[in-house]
Design a protein around this motif. Sequence first.
Motif, PDB file in Angstrom:
ATOM      1  N   TYR A  82       0.885  -1.357  -0.023  1.00  0.00           N
ATOM      2  CA  TYR A  82       0.029  -0.076   0.174  1.00  0.00           C
ATOM      3  C   TYR A  82       0.776   1.148  -0.035  1.00  0.00           C
ATOM      4  N   PRO A  83       0.653   2.113  -0.971  1.00  0.00           N
ATOM      5  CA  PRO A  83      -0.644   2.468  -1.551  1.00  0.00           C
ATOM      6  C   PRO A  83      -0.491   2.178  -3.002  1.00  0.00           C
ATOM      7  N   GLY A  84       0.768   1.311  -3.465  1.00  0.00           N
ATOM      8  CA  GLY A  84       0.812   0.853  -4.814  1.00  0.00           C
ATOM      9  C   GLY A  84       0.356  -0.556  -5.146  1.00  0.00           C
ATOM     10  N   ASP A  85       0.658  -1.067  -6.101  1.00  0.00           N
ATOM     11  CA  ASP A  85       0.102  -2.292  -6.399  1.00  0.00           C
ATOM     12  C   ASP A  85       0.581  -3.321  -5.441  1.00  0.00           C
ATOM     13  N   PHE A  86      -0.520  -4.097  -5.162  1.00  0.00           N
ATOM     14  CA  PHE A  86      -0.337  -5.278  -4.069  1.00  0.00           C
ATOM     15  C   PHE A  86      -1.288  -6.448  -4.374  1.00  0.00           C
TER      16      PHE A  86
END
Length: 86
Positions: A82-86
């Motif tokens: 978080y807050p990117g791709d996961f």
Amino acid sequence: MRSEDNPFTGILYFGLMLTSDGPKLIEYNARLGDPETQAVLVRLDSDLVEIFDAMVEGRLASVDVDWSTDSSVCIVAASQGYPGDF
């Protein structure tokens, strides 16, 4: 917003994340339901209803808003990445 002829009345909150490249904007928010709000509003010594009334009536500049000098902490659990791709 006013300069774009879209005046806003209410509370506008922005969430920041501090990174090695400097602060990054994560979100804009216009509600008080987020966990971060818990850490902020607990320090408010003024009457929140009076503040809301003043916002709606356009007289917020005339209201003294008092804050406690006490510290407050809010811990949030987030998914890895978080807050990117996961």
